[in-house]
Enzyme design. Structure first.
Site, PDB file in Angstrom:
ATOM      1  CB  CYS A   1      -0.877   0.009   1.238  1.00 49.35           C
ATOM      2  SG  CYS A   1      -1.822  -1.492   1.401  1.00 49.35           S
TER       3      CYS A   1
ATOM      4  NE  ARG B   1       4.357   1.675  -1.394  1.00 46.50           N
ATOM      5  CZ  ARG B   1       5.538   1.101  -1.197  1.00 46.50           C
ATOM      6  NH1 ARG B   1       6.564   1.485  -1.913  1.00 46.50           N
ATOM      7  NH2 ARG B   1       5.694   0.162  -0.306  1.00 46.50           N
TER       8      ARG B   1
ATOM      9  CD1 TRP C   1      -2.266  -4.454  -5.076  1.00 44.06           C
ATOM     10  CD2 TRP C   1      -1.737  -5.826  -3.394  1.00 44.06           C
ATOM     11  NE1 TRP C   1      -2.066  -5.703  -5.603  1.00 44.06           N
ATOM     12  CE2 TRP C   1      -1.740  -6.564  -4.607  1.00 44.06           C
ATOM     13  CE3 TRP C   1      -1.442  -6.490  -2.208  1.00 44.06           C
ATOM     14  CZ2 TRP C   1      -1.442  -7.919  -4.651  1.00 44.06           C
ATOM     15  CZ3 TRP C   1      -1.153  -7.845  -2.261  1.00 44.06           C
ATOM     16  CH2 TRP C   1      -1.156  -8.544  -3.478  1.00 44.06           C
TER      17      TRP C   1
ATOM     18  CG  ASN D   1       2.947  -1.085   2.974  1.00 37.99           C
ATOM     19  OD1 ASN D   1       2.405  -2.076   2.476  1.00 37.99           O
ATOM     20  ND2 ASN D   1       4.162  -0.683   2.631  1.00 37.99           N
ATOM     21  N   GLY D   2       1.504  -3.527   5.049  1.00 40.32           N
ATOM     22  CA  GLY D   2       2.136  -4.736   5.584  1.00 40.32           C
ATOM     23  C   GLY D   2       1.071  -5.726   6.021  1.00 40.32           C
TER      24      GLY D   2
ATOM     25  CD  GLU E   1      11.427  -8.406 -17.875  1.00 36.44           C
ATOM     26  OE1 GLU E   1      11.138  -9.314 -17.091  1.00 36.44           O
ATOM     27  OE2 GLU E   1      10.986  -7.250 -17.747  1.00 36.44           O
TER      28      GLU E   1
ATOM     29  CE  LYS F   1       7.670  -5.840 -17.689  1.00 34.26           C
ATOM     30  NZ  LYS F   1       8.833  -6.169 -16.929  1.00 34.26           N
TER      31      LYS F   1
ATOM     32  CD  GLU G   1       4.672  -7.205 -15.066  1.00 34.44           C
ATOM     33  OE1 GLU G   1       4.672  -6.774 -13.930  1.00 34.44           O
ATOM     34  OE2 GLU G   1       5.606  -6.961 -15.878  1.00 34.44           O
TER      35      GLU G   1
ATOM     36  CG  HIS H   1      11.815 -31.807 -25.867  1.00 32.56           C
ATOM     37  ND1 HIS H   1      12.258 -33.080 -26.133  1.00 32.56           N
ATOM     38  CD2 HIS H   1      12.815 -30.973 -26.259  1.00 32.56           C
ATOM     39  CE1 HIS H   1      13.477 -33.025 -26.640  1.00 32.56           C
ATOM     40  NE2 HIS H   1      13.832 -31.752 -26.731  1.00 32.56           N
TER      41      HIS H   1
ATOM     42  CE  LYS I   1       8.345  -0.249  -9.920  1.00 25.33           C
ATOM     43  NZ  LYS I   1       8.635  -0.789 -11.251  1.00 25.33           N
TER      44      LYS I   1
HETATM   45  O1  M6R Z   1      11.383  -4.761  -6.580  1.00 24.48           O
HETATM   46  P1  M6R Z   1      11.790  -6.094  -7.125  1.00 24.48           P
HETATM   47  O2  M6R Z   1      12.716  -6.005  -8.266  1.00 24.48           O
HETATM   48  O3  M6R Z   1      12.299  -7.036  -6.073  1.00 24.48           O
HETATM   49  O4  M6R Z   1      10.435  -6.714  -7.675  1.00 24.48           O
HETATM   50  C1  M6R Z   1      10.407  -8.013  -8.185  1.00 24.48           C
HETATM   51  C2  M6R Z   1       9.130  -8.278  -8.929  1.00 24.48           C
HETATM   52  O5  M6R Z   1       8.027  -8.137  -8.084  1.00 24.48           O
HETATM   53  C3  M6R Z   1       8.961  -7.334 -10.124  1.00 24.48           C
HETATM   54  O6  M6R Z   1      10.039  -7.417 -10.994  1.00 24.48           O
HETATM   55  C4  M6R Z   1       7.671  -7.681 -10.890  1.00 24.48           C
HETATM   56  O7  M6R Z   1       7.791  -8.912 -11.517  1.00 24.48           O
HETATM   57  C5  M6R Z   1       7.362  -6.547 -11.867  1.00 24.48           C
HETATM   58  N1  M6R Z   1       5.964  -6.306 -11.898  1.00 24.48           N
HETATM   59  C6  M6R Z   1       7.831  -6.843 -13.223  1.00 24.48           C
HETATM   60  O8  M6R Z   1       7.456  -5.919 -14.176  1.00 24.48           O
END
Ligand code: M6R
Length: 618
Positions: free
Chosen positions: A2, A29, A78, A104-105, A487, A491, A494, A510, A613
């Site tokens: 959050c 966040r 969140w 937050n937590g 990667e 993207k 996501e 395979h 994030k």
């Molecule tokens: O802050 P971090 O790099 O530790 O975060 C790791 C993942 O949560 C972060 O890379 C996540 O996969 C992103 N949404 C990727 O775009």
């Protein structure tokens, strides 16, 4: 996950406006509900609801609070405990409705505490763990504690992670902020206004002077000043250094781009140039430790994990030792019986706050009674990860606001590659001239991406239109480019909500190949490295089955270009020194593809569904 913002001032300002702007800057966040509380005349004024901040603001006019108010707390959520509803949004109150808390937590022992408080007669109205906190403080105050003592006692009873900010209707001159495992920073305009937030950009337009709160520290904010105490030992004096933030506010705002994601992709050249300036002594310290290490592990989550996979290839090339890459959430399970003393762990994280990573590192340190070395690569100065690490390198990406990591990926891979070159220097496995050529290749990544973004991106939108009807994709590659495939695929998943498998082109035979029919889109990552010839064979296999072949190649490419329906061309020289840079130079094209695919499907690339994030829950 959050976003938390607090402000206390003696200035004549609109407290609601500041609070609203503060959480807007933290919206990345978490964005399923939000709320603000302002204090005036011993009364708390609260506006909160489920939804995105702008929608709620339309309805509730979030900046409008009594004009004399000098204190406000704001929260963007969140959801963890309980769905995103008005009643579950923060702030939460005690029975007397005098104590307001944002959090937050996660409190692990909240059920136990709730039962205890219910037995005392406290009434709860939400499903959240947070609501425990104001009631617990109230309970201690009823027993005679003043506010500060009650907060100390309350947080010491909470097990779990928290960044908590508290105000009390009868204490108009203070805000209390406490942290354990969830980030909190304090910003200060001396003599005027004090802020607290879960991240620096929240108050960066107003001040660059800040303190970073450590675990178990409490900050008592007054207008224009702050005091600190340790909640485990309140009498122990705490000396904290003020930090001067050097980022420009522009770096934390959209700067004319429609979305942070697009802005951050276009910032990659600058971020890479800055990363090239990481002090060599810093890189050498990592290189020395890795050179003499018995076992090396690299661990991270999400994008940082894929950057680690690419980095692992490059380091292994010059180090001549195998590096085990393990997702941080599986680190303990995989190594419970195998982690040995004198191992080295490289922990990679944009935020430095990803809880699975922090736990993996804490577990390893505790298990081996600290006879293990942790090297961290993160983008955030003072993050939790830096505190658990023996050596840290700060990537120079600047603040990344878009939930999808973009520029930080490039800077992480570059940092790992720079460490690899320092290892090559130590081991003398290649000549000095060769090292210089590799170094020049790394240095050129910024110009290559600049050139690509300025001149070659026009066909990305055509490709997005061509793929419009497809909802399943393969991203295939070999060798180091498997990291790029994974990667690039992450993207697209996501931000564009498409199902994609990022896979080894060889391994795809395979099983996965059985999905291919006429027009099935397959994106091949095809830099001209030692895997190229074999990849040609893989492209042919998938083409023969009707695949719609889109390849990412260098400008001079011919063979795979001939075989492909479309190509994305990267202006990169084809020679062995440039082989190590394709994980950096090929990724912006795939990031842009995902960005435009999100727009095509009317999705907000900055706020993908169900994501946040920084993932601070297990
Ligand atoms: O802050 P971090 O790099 O530790 O975060 C790791 C993942 O949560 C972060 O890379 C996540 O996969 C992103 N949404 C990727 O775009």
């Amino acid at each position: 996950m959050c976003g938390i913002f607090g402000i206390i001032t003696n200035q004549d300002i609109s407290i609601g406006k500041f609070a609203l702007e503060g959480i807007k800057r933290l919206e990345y966040r978490g964005y399923d509900s939000c709320g603000i509380v302002a204090l005036h005349d011993s009364q708390l004024f609260i506006k909160k609801d489920a939804g995105k901040i702008d929608e709620i603001n339309e309805r509730l006019k979030l900046s409008e609070f009594p004009s004399e108010s000098k204190l406000a707390l704001a929260h963007t959520r969140w959801a963890t405990h309980g769905p995103p509803t008005k009643v579950n949004s923060h702030p939460h109150l005690d029975c007397s409705k005098k104590i307001a808390v944002i959090h937050n937590g996660i409190l692990e022992n909240f059920l136990e505490l709730k039962e205890m408080l219910e037995r005392e007669g406290h009434k709860f109205i939400s499903d959240t763990d947070t609501e425990i906190i104001p009631h617990l403080i109230e309970s201690y105050m009823k027993k005679g504690d003043d506010l500060i003592q009650a907060v100390v006692n309350a947080v010491n009873q909470c097990i779990g992670a928290y960044g908590v900010v508290i105000c009390h209707a009868d204490y108009p001159d203070i805000i209390i902020a406490v942290r354990k495992e969830s980030p909190l920073v304090i910003g200060i305009e001396k003599g005027k206004t004090t802020y607290c937030a879960s991240d620096i950009p929240a108050f960066l337009p107003y001040t660059r002077q800040c303190y970073i709160l450590e675990d178990n520290e409490m900050a008592i904010l007054k207008a224009g000043s702050v005091n600190f105490l340790n909640v485990l030992d309140p009498d122990m004096p705490i000396k904290k250094e003020i930090i001067n933030i050097e980022w420009s506010i522009d770096a934390a705002e959209k700067g004319g781009y429609e979305h942070f994601m697009l802005k951050e992709i276009y910032e990659e050249p600058v971020a890479l140039r800055r990363t090239m300036k990481i002090p060599r002594t810093n890189l050498q310290a990592f290189a020395k430790i890795l050179w003499s290490a018995k076992n090396i592990y690299i661990t991270a989550a999400g994008t940082s994990f894929y950057a680690s996979l690419a980095g692992k290839h490059i380091i292994t090339k010059f180090l001549g030792k195998y590096i085990h890459a393990i997702e941080c959430s599986e680190f303990q399970t995989e190594l419970d019986d195998a982690l040995q003393e004198d191992s080295v762990i490289i922990a990679v994280s944009q935020s430095g706050e990803t809880i699975d990573l922090i736990e993996a590192i804490r577990w390893a340190k505790e298990k081996l009674k600290k006879k293990i070395t942790v090297l961290c690569i993160t983008n955030v100065v003072g993050s939790s990860l830096t505190r658990y690490s023996d050596e840290s390198i700060i990537t120079q990406a600047g603040p990344e606001i878009g939930v999808a990591a973009t520029k930080t990926y490039c800077t992480q891979v570059l940092t790992l590659a720079l460490i690899a070159l320092e290892i090559a220097r130590y081991r003398k496995v290649i000549t000095k001239q060769e090292i210089d050529k590799y170094y020049d290749a790394l240095k050129s990544t910024a110009d290559i991406i600049d050139n690509y973004l300025k001149n070659n991106v026009s066909n990305i939108k055509d490709i997005v239109n061509n793929l419009d009807k497809s909802s399943n994709f393969f991203y295939l590659a070999r060798g180091i480019s498997i990291a790029t495939a994974k990667e690039g695929g992450l993207k697209l998943k996501e931000v564009a909500c498409r199902f994609i498998e990022g896979y080894s082109a060889a391994h795809a035979k395979h099983g996965p190949i059985s999905l291919v029919r006429e027009g099935f889109p397959i994106i091949f990552i095809a830099p001209p490295d030692e895997t190229y010839q074999r990849l040609v064979g893989n492209v042919m296999e998938f083409k023969a089955r009707g695949g719609n072949i889109i390849s990412v190649v260098v400008d001079s490419d011919k063979v795979i270009t001939e075989l492909s329906d479309r190509t994305i061309r990267i202006p990169q020289p084809a020679n062995k020194y440039y082989n190590i840079i394709s994980p950096i130079t090929f990724i912006p094209a795939l990031q842009l593809l995902s960005y435009y695919a999100a727009l095509k499907h009317n999705l907000d690339p900055d706020q993908p569904l169900n994501l946040a994030k920084t993932v601070t829950v297990h």
